[in-house]
Motif scaffolding. Structure first.
Motif, PDB file in Angstrom:
ATOM      1  N   MET A   1       0.827  -1.200   0.000  1.00  0.00           N
ATOM      2  CA  MET A   1       0.000   0.000   0.000  1.00  0.00           C
ATOM      3  C   MET A   1       0.866   1.257   0.000  1.00  0.00           C
ATOM      4  SD  MET A   1      -3.113   0.868  -0.055  1.00  0.00           S
ATOM      5  CE  MET A   1      -4.346   1.959   0.477  1.00  0.00           C
ATOM      6  N   LYS A   2       1.948   1.261   0.781  1.00  0.00           N
ATOM      7  CA  LYS A   2       2.824   2.428   0.826  1.00  0.00           C
ATOM      8  C   LYS A   2       3.504   2.653  -0.519  1.00  0.00           C
ATOM      9  CE  LYS A   2       3.961   2.394   5.723  1.00  0.00           C
ATOM     10  NZ  LYS A   2       5.046   2.332   6.716  1.00  0.00           N
ATOM     11  N   ILE A   3       3.866   1.579  -1.203  1.00  0.00           N
ATOM     12  CA  ILE A   3       4.536   1.708  -2.495  1.00  0.00           C
ATOM     13  C   ILE A   3       3.589   2.333  -3.521  1.00  0.00           C
ATOM     14  CG2 ILE A   3       5.550   0.434  -4.419  1.00  0.00           C
ATOM     15  CD1 ILE A   3       6.667  -1.519  -2.354  1.00  0.00           C
ATOM     16  N   ILE A   4       2.360   1.901  -3.534  1.00  0.00           N
ATOM     17  CA  ILE A   4       1.380   2.458  -4.466  1.00  0.00           C
ATOM     18  C   ILE A   4       1.177   3.944  -4.195  1.00  0.00           C
ATOM     19  CG2 ILE A   4      -1.040   2.407  -5.170  1.00  0.00           C
ATOM     20  CD1 ILE A   4      -0.967  -0.622  -4.645  1.00  0.00           C
ATOM     21  N   THR A   5       1.101   4.321  -2.936  1.00  0.00           N
ATOM     22  CA  THR A   5       0.934   5.725  -2.566  1.00  0.00           C
ATOM     23  C   THR A   5       2.138   6.548  -3.001  1.00  0.00           C
ATOM     24  OG1 THR A   5      -0.371   5.051  -0.656  1.00  0.00           O
ATOM     25  CG2 THR A   5       0.480   7.288  -0.640  1.00  0.00           C
TER      26      THR A   5
END
Length: 43
Positions: A1-5
């Protein structure tokens, strides 16, 4: 999720440039006349 953000934030940051400044004489308000178009615009 952090990578997508992070990827999404990077894409938005890179593509959010709405104007590219160019050389030319400007007045105290940062504006100048566009002789080709016959208009005045500001940066």
């Amino acid at each position: 999720m952090k990578i997508i953000t992070l990827v999404l934030a990077a894409i938005i940051a890179v593509t959010s440039v709405s104007a590219i400044a160019h050389g030319g004489r400007t007045d105290k308000q940062g504006c100048h006349n566009d002789k080709k178009a016959g208009t005045r615009h500001c940066h």
